[in-house]
Each structure stands twice: as structure tokens, then as C-alpha cells.
Scaffold this motif. Structure first.
Motif, mmCIF file in Angstrom:
data_model
loop_
_atom_site.group_PDB
_atom_site.id
_atom_site.type_symbol
_atom_site.label_atom_id
_atom_site.label_comp_id
_atom_site.label_asym_id
_atom_site.label_seq_id
_atom_site.Cartn_x
_atom_site.Cartn_y
_atom_site.Cartn_z
ATOM 1 N N PRO A 1 0.820 -1.217 0.000
ATOM 2 C CA PRO A 1 0.000 0.000 0.000
ATOM 3 C C PRO A 1 0.853 1.266 0.000
ATOM 4 O O PRO A 1 1.924 1.302 0.618
ATOM 5 C CB PRO A 1 -0.785 -0.121 1.319
ATOM 6 C CG PRO A 1 -0.759 -1.570 1.668
ATOM 7 C CD PRO A 1 0.556 -2.080 1.170
ATOM 8 N N ARG A 2 0.384 2.267 -0.709
ATOM 9 C CA ARG A 2 1.016 3.589 -0.676
ATOM 10 C C ARG A 2 0.125 4.489 0.172
ATOM 11 O O ARG A 2 -0.930 4.945 -0.280
ATOM 12 C CB ARG A 2 1.172 4.152 -2.079
ATOM 13 C CG ARG A 2 2.142 3.362 -2.947
ATOM 14 C CD ARG A 2 2.302 3.986 -4.314
ATOM 15 N NE ARG A 2 3.138 3.168 -5.185
ATOM 16 C CZ ARG A 2 3.340 3.416 -6.476
ATOM 17 N NH1 ARG A 2 2.759 4.480 -7.033
ATOM 18 N NH2 ARG A 2 4.099 2.624 -7.204
ATOM 19 N N VAL A 3 0.551 4.703 1.404
ATOM 20 C CA VAL A 3 -0.289 5.365 2.398
ATOM 21 C C VAL A 3 0.065 6.840 2.477
ATOM 22 O O VAL A 3 1.240 7.207 2.613
ATOM 23 C CB VAL A 3 -0.124 4.710 3.785
ATOM 24 C CG1 VAL A 3 -1.065 5.354 4.797
ATOM 25 C CG2 VAL A 3 -0.374 3.204 3.684
ATOM 26 N N GLY A 4 -0.945 7.693 2.372
ATOM 27 C CA GLY A 4 -0.747 9.117 2.552
ATOM 28 C C GLY A 4 -0.790 9.495 4.019
ATOM 29 O O GLY A 4 -1.023 8.652 4.899
ATOM 30 N N SER B 1 4.269 -11.956 7.198
ATOM 31 C CA SER B 1 4.775 -11.044 8.222
ATOM 32 C C SER B 1 4.309 -9.643 7.873
ATOM 33 O O SER B 1 4.216 -9.280 6.702
ATOM 34 C CB SER B 1 6.304 -11.093 8.297
ATOM 35 O OG SER B 1 6.883 -10.679 7.071
ATOM 36 N N ALA B 2 3.995 -8.862 8.914
ATOM 37 C CA ALA B 2 3.447 -7.524 8.683
ATOM 38 C C ALA B 2 4.045 -6.536 9.665
ATOM 39 O O ALA B 2 4.371 -6.882 10.806
ATOM 40 C CB ALA B 2 1.929 -7.535 8.819
ATOM 41 N N VAL B 3 4.182 -5.303 9.202
ATOM 42 C CA VAL B 3 4.591 -4.194 10.059
ATOM 43 C C VAL B 3 3.423 -3.223 10.130
ATOM 44 O O VAL B 3 2.999 -2.669 9.102
ATOM 45 C CB VAL B 3 5.843 -3.486 9.511
ATOM 46 C CG1 VAL B 3 6.180 -2.272 10.371
ATOM 47 C CG2 VAL B 3 7.023 -4.454 9.460
ATOM 48 N N ILE B 4 2.872 -3.057 11.331
ATOM 49 C CA ILE B 4 1.778 -2.112 11.570
ATOM 50 C C ILE B 4 2.279 -1.091 12.582
ATOM 51 O O ILE B 4 2.694 -1.455 13.688
ATOM 52 C CB ILE B 4 0.518 -2.825 12.094
ATOM 53 C CG1 ILE B 4 0.072 -3.910 11.118
ATOM 54 C CG2 ILE B 4 -0.615 -1.811 12.315
ATOM 55 C CD1 ILE B 4 -1.115 -4.726 11.603
ATOM 56 N N LEU C 1 -1.247 2.164 11.037
ATOM 57 C CA LEU C 1 -1.001 2.228 9.599
ATOM 58 C C LEU C 1 -0.267 0.970 9.154
ATOM 59 O O LEU C 1 0.772 0.610 9.726
ATOM 60 C CB LEU C 1 -0.174 3.467 9.250
ATOM 61 C CG LEU C 1 -0.868 4.818 9.460
ATOM 62 C CD1 LEU C 1 0.155 5.933 9.495
ATOM 63 C CD2 LEU C 1 -1.888 5.063 8.358
ATOM 64 N N LEU C 2 -0.801 0.295 8.130
ATOM 65 C CA LEU C 2 -0.135 -0.877 7.578
ATOM 66 C C LEU C 2 1.021 -0.412 6.703
ATOM 67 O O LEU C 2 0.815 0.182 5.648
ATOM 68 C CB LEU C 2 -1.124 -1.714 6.767
ATOM 69 C CG LEU C 2 -0.544 -2.957 6.074
ATOM 70 C CD1 LEU C 2 0.014 -3.939 7.087
ATOM 71 C CD2 LEU C 2 -1.597 -3.621 5.196
ATOM 72 N N GLU C 3 2.244 -0.696 7.139
ATOM 73 C CA GLU C 3 3.417 -0.254 6.405
ATOM 74 C C GLU C 3 3.906 -1.305 5.418
ATOM 75 O O GLU C 3 4.406 -0.978 4.346
ATOM 76 C CB GLU C 3 4.540 0.092 7.382
ATOM 77 C CG GLU C 3 4.194 1.264 8.304
ATOM 78 C CD GLU C 3 5.328 1.620 9.243
ATOM 79 O OE1 GLU C 3 6.297 0.824 9.345
ATOM 80 O OE2 GLU C 3 5.253 2.690 9.868
ATOM 81 N N ARG C 4 3.749 -2.585 5.779
ATOM 82 C CA ARG C 4 4.262 -3.632 4.907
ATOM 83 C C ARG C 4 3.636 -4.959 5.302
ATOM 84 O O ARG C 4 3.423 -5.239 6.481
ATOM 85 C CB ARG C 4 5.789 -3.712 5.026
ATOM 86 C CG ARG C 4 6.448 -4.794 4.199
ATOM 87 C CD ARG C 4 7.974 -4.597 4.201
ATOM 88 N NE ARG C 4 8.519 -4.580 5.551
ATOM 89 C CZ ARG C 4 8.910 -5.668 6.212
ATOM 90 N NH1 ARG C 4 8.775 -6.866 5.643
ATOM 91 N NH2 ARG C 4 9.432 -5.571 7.409
ATOM 92 N N LEU C 5 3.327 -5.806 4.315
ATOM 93 C CA LEU C 5 2.890 -7.173 4.557
ATOM 94 C C LEU C 5 3.451 -8.046 3.447
ATOM 95 O O LEU C 5 3.231 -7.774 2.268
ATOM 96 C CB LEU C 5 1.368 -7.283 4.606
ATOM 97 C CG LEU C 5 0.823 -8.658 5.026
ATOM 98 C CD1 LEU C 5 -0.473 -8.536 5.804
ATOM 99 C CD2 LEU C 5 0.621 -9.577 3.819
ATOM 100 N N VAL C 6 4.197 -9.085 3.841
ATOM 101 C CA VAL C 6 4.870 -9.956 2.890
ATOM 102 C C VAL C 6 4.521 -11.402 3.231
ATOM 103 O O VAL C 6 4.641 -11.828 4.387
ATOM 104 C CB VAL C 6 6.402 -9.761 2.940
ATOM 105 C CG1 VAL C 6 7.085 -10.695 1.948
ATOM 106 C CG2 VAL C 6 6.764 -8.311 2.648
ATOM 107 N N ALA C 7 4.078 -12.159 2.223
ATOM 108 C CA ALA C 7 3.770 -13.571 2.434
ATOM 109 C C ALA C 7 5.042 -14.350 2.744
ATOM 110 O O ALA C 7 6.131 -14.024 2.256
ATOM 111 C CB ALA C 7 3.082 -14.152 1.205
ATOM 112 N N ILE D 1 -7.774 -7.044 3.515
ATOM 113 C CA ILE D 1 -8.543 -7.269 4.744
ATOM 114 C C ILE D 1 -8.105 -6.286 5.821
ATOM 115 O O ILE D 1 -8.935 -5.671 6.509
ATOM 116 C CB ILE D 1 -8.368 -8.725 5.229
ATOM 117 C CG1 ILE D 1 -9.038 -9.691 4.258
ATOM 118 C CG2 ILE D 1 -8.955 -8.901 6.630
ATOM 119 C CD1 ILE D 1 -8.779 -11.154 4.561
ATOM 120 N N LEU D 2 -6.798 -6.084 5.973
ATOM 121 C CA LEU D 2 -6.303 -5.180 7.012
ATOM 122 C C LEU D 2 -6.580 -3.717 6.683
ATOM 123 O O LEU D 2 -6.953 -2.934 7.565
ATOM 124 C CB LEU D 2 -4.807 -5.401 7.226
ATOM 125 C CG LEU D 2 -4.441 -6.698 7.951
ATOM 126 C CD1 LEU D 2 -2.929 -6.885 8.001
ATOM 127 C CD2 LEU D 2 -5.020 -6.715 9.365
#
Length: 365
Positions: free
Chosen positions: A59-62, A188-191, A196-202, A221-222
Motif C-alpha cells: 500500500p502507498r499510504v498518505g 509477516s506484517a509491520v503495523i 497504519l499498515l506499512e508492509r505485509l509480505v507472504a 482485509i487489514l
């Protein structure tokens, strides 16, 4: 053929909280408008869809923009989950219908079985990413003959337009995609502490092995479940907005969320598990015309997104002890219009769903 069309649509965009135009306020003339959209199989492809498929790995989060600070006293709120696993459960109660193109017209609106799915999030140790696991997808008993949709005229007792047949196709397509991409898969995910969801990698080493869209489905989903918090102190009546670009199936969509803090339960000294924030949420996702990279299509067939809109509104209860809402209910409205192309032949396909999505989070030791 209809099974292929609906499966294709799910591969394109069925993700997140329930499967282009804002559906609200559209009932009176919707069939005439849909007929206009699907009146021909030979239509000129817009130039915008001739470019390669858009793909967004993360995601590209503003920025989270504070619209109003709310009443005093104001406080800074952050998520402070403990070491327990957070189980996000989502239950969707939806009605849907399909339009397979040509002169077939809309199928009767049907009520789908209750669909339950979700994610388990386990915090990592000492700054490590969270572990994410896809929960089971559960399909409840057939409800195609119940609810307001059951009184709609034009439904046959048997055949491809029978309520049970339509509902079964739509539920089965959603379940099949979820089972192939999310159920039992790990990531794995960094919230961030502001949600804010910064990264999620399978996780490619986990069993079962992730599908090609596992990270996209989990991200969606997140993104639809997390409530990002503003950096500034806020009080009751505060409003804030966040915008981001995110992959939804094989399409890139713009996600917008506007939130209002309507109540705070718990004192400033309360432990995270004892504090509750009640938030009113207005969410939207919009997809513009684009090429789509849907997998599983027959040779020589490509897919394009013509338009997509998803709207959700309702109230959510937040606890700093978990990143996802401890409780909440959203009314959802969703319409996707896609085009299948094989040589000079083109086919317009539409899928619509409306209903209610309930969220809850249970934290286990």
C-alpha cells in the motif's frame, strides 16, 4: 460459462470486507443503466486500458490528516497491543446479483449464506514484524430464499437463475479464492503504533505455500479493518482522513477513510485493555479503468476493469490492546464492472453485493 465469469470477477477484485458506481441511491433506474453498459459485445477499448496492468506490491499510504481536533480534554491515542494473538473475525451478511452480459439481464437479487473469515495477528518480539495467519473460511446454511431479496419478482424455482444457484455460485467463488490465497497461509506484517499498515509480505517457506495473491488479499482485509489514528491529541468530535493506493485483486484502487471519534470510555490512566474508543467510519474504494492481470483465464483472454466502487459506513469500537476493532458493524455497497476480451470479441460483466459486515477481535494469551 457463468461460473467462469463470476470466478473471473472474484480473481479481479473480490477481496476484503465483502465482494464503479456508488450503489447508494441507484435502485430506481439501475437495470436500465446496466442494460446500457452491456448492450454490445463489440465496444471500443478505452485508451487508458491499453497500458500494461497496474500492480502495487505494498500500500502507498498518505498522511493522516486531522480535520477537527474535537472537544477538550484531548489526548494522544496509540495502539499498545500485548503479546497475545489478536484474532480478527469478519462475518458478512450479503445480498448479491450478477449480470453476465449480452441480453441476459440481471439475475434476481439473492441472499448469500453467512460468510465468516479473518486473520490472526501475533506480535513479534523486540521489534520483529507481526506474524499473520489466515483463518478458516466458513459458509453458513443456504439463505437464498430468505430476507428482502426473496420477494423480488422474476426468479425461477430451478435453473441458473434460481436463488440457490446464484447464491451458491457467488459464495463458492469467494470461498475458492480465499482458500487458495488466504486460508492457512502465513505472512509477516509491520503495523505502526498509529494503526497504519506499512508492509505485509507472504512467507514463502510456510506450509501451505502462499498463492500469488496471498499478500494482496491479506493487505486488503487489514486496510479495510484498521483504523489509523492521527498524530495529534484528539477529543470527542475529532475527525480525520486517510487516503492510500492499494491493490484489490488484480486492480489498483484508491482507498479513503474518514473517521469521527464519538465517545471515549475509560480514564487517561486506564490500561490499554480497559480503554475503548467509539468511532464512526465512512470508507470508500474506487477503481478507474485499467488492464487487470487476472490469473486462471483461458488462453487468449484478457480482463479489464471498467469501474469499481465500494462503500462502507458504520460504527467501530477500538481498543488500544489490539490493532483491529474489538467490535463493529459496517453497511457495505459494492459494484464492479469488468470486461473480458478475446480477439475482437468483448464481453461486459457486472457483479453487485450489498449488506452488512460485522467485525470483532478476540485476544488470546
Amino acid at each position: 460459462m457463468r461460473t467462469l465469469l463470476i470466478a473471473t470477477l472474484c480473481a479481479l477484485v473480490c477481496a476484503g470486507l465483502g465482494p464503479g458506481c456508488d450503489c447508494r441511491g441507484r435502485r430506481a433506474g439501475e437495470d436500465a443503466g446496466a442494460a446500457e453498459l452491456v448492450r454490445t459485445e463489440r465496444v471500443e477499448v478505452p485508451a487508458a486500458t491499453s497500458v500494461p496492468p497496474l500492480q502495487l506490491d505494498q500500500p502507498r499510504v498518505g498522511p493522516v490528516r486531522l480535520l477537527a481536533a474535537g472537544a477538550a480534554p484531548r489526548r494522544v491515542f496509540r495502539y499498545r497491543p500485548g503479546t497475545g494473538t489478536q484474532h480478527l473475525y469478519i462475518e458478512a451478511d450479503l445480498e448479491g446479483r450478477e449480470h453476465p452480459g449480452r441480453d441476459a439481464g440481471w439475475s434476481p437479487r439473492v441472499r448469500l449464506p453467512a460468510l465468516t473469515y479473518g486473520l490472526a495477528l501475533t506480535p513479534g518480539s523486540a521489534g520483529e514484524p507481526m506474524s499473520v495467519r489466515g483463518l478458516d473460511f466458513e459458509v453458513g446454511p443456504d439463505r437464498a430464499g430468505t430476507g428482502p431479496a426473496a420477494t423480488e419478482p422474476g426468479r425461477d424455482a430451478a435453473g441458473p437463475d434460481a436463488p440457490t444457484a446464484v447464491a451458491g455460485r457467488m459464495a463458492a467463488a469467494m470461498q475458492a479464492r480465499y482458500a487458495a490465497q488466504v486460508q492457512g497461509r502465513r505472512a509477516s506484517a509491520v503495523i505502526a503504533e498509529r494503526g497504519l499498515l506499512e508492509r505485509l509480505v507472504a512467507d514463502p517457506a510456510a506450509a501451505p505455500a502462499p498463492g500469488p495473491d496471498t499478500h494482496i488479499e491479506m493487505q486488503q482485509i487489514l486496510v479495510q479493518s484498521l483504523v489509523p489514528l492521527p498524530e495529534q491529541p484528539i477529543g470527542v468530535g475529532a475527525r480525520w482522513h486517510v487516503s492510500m493506493l492499494v491493490q484489490r485483486g488484480a486492480a489498483v484502487v484508491e482507498h479513503n477513510g474518514v473517521y469521527e471519534l464519538i465517545a471515549i470510555e475509560g480514564s487517561a490512566e486506564a490500561a490499554p485493555a480497559e480503554l475503548r474508543l467509539r468511532v464512526r467510519a465512512e470508507l470508500s474504494q474506487d477503481g478507474e479503468p485499467q488492464r487487470a492481470s487476472a490469473q486462471g483465464l483461458p488462453a487468449g483472454v484478457r480482463a479489464e476493469l471498467v469501474a469499481l466502487t465500494w462503500r462502507a459506513h458504520g460504527e467501530l469500537v477500538l481498543s488500544p490492546a489490539a490493532f483491529t476493532p474489538s467490535a463493529g458493524e459496517l453497511a457495505v455497497d459494492y459494484l464492479v464492472h469488468s470486461r473480458l476480451i478475446q480477439g475482437a470479441r468483448q464481453r461486459e460483466v457486472l457483479l453487485e453485493s450489498t449488506g452488512t459486515v460485522r467485525l470483532r477481535t478476540a485476544v488470546s494469551p
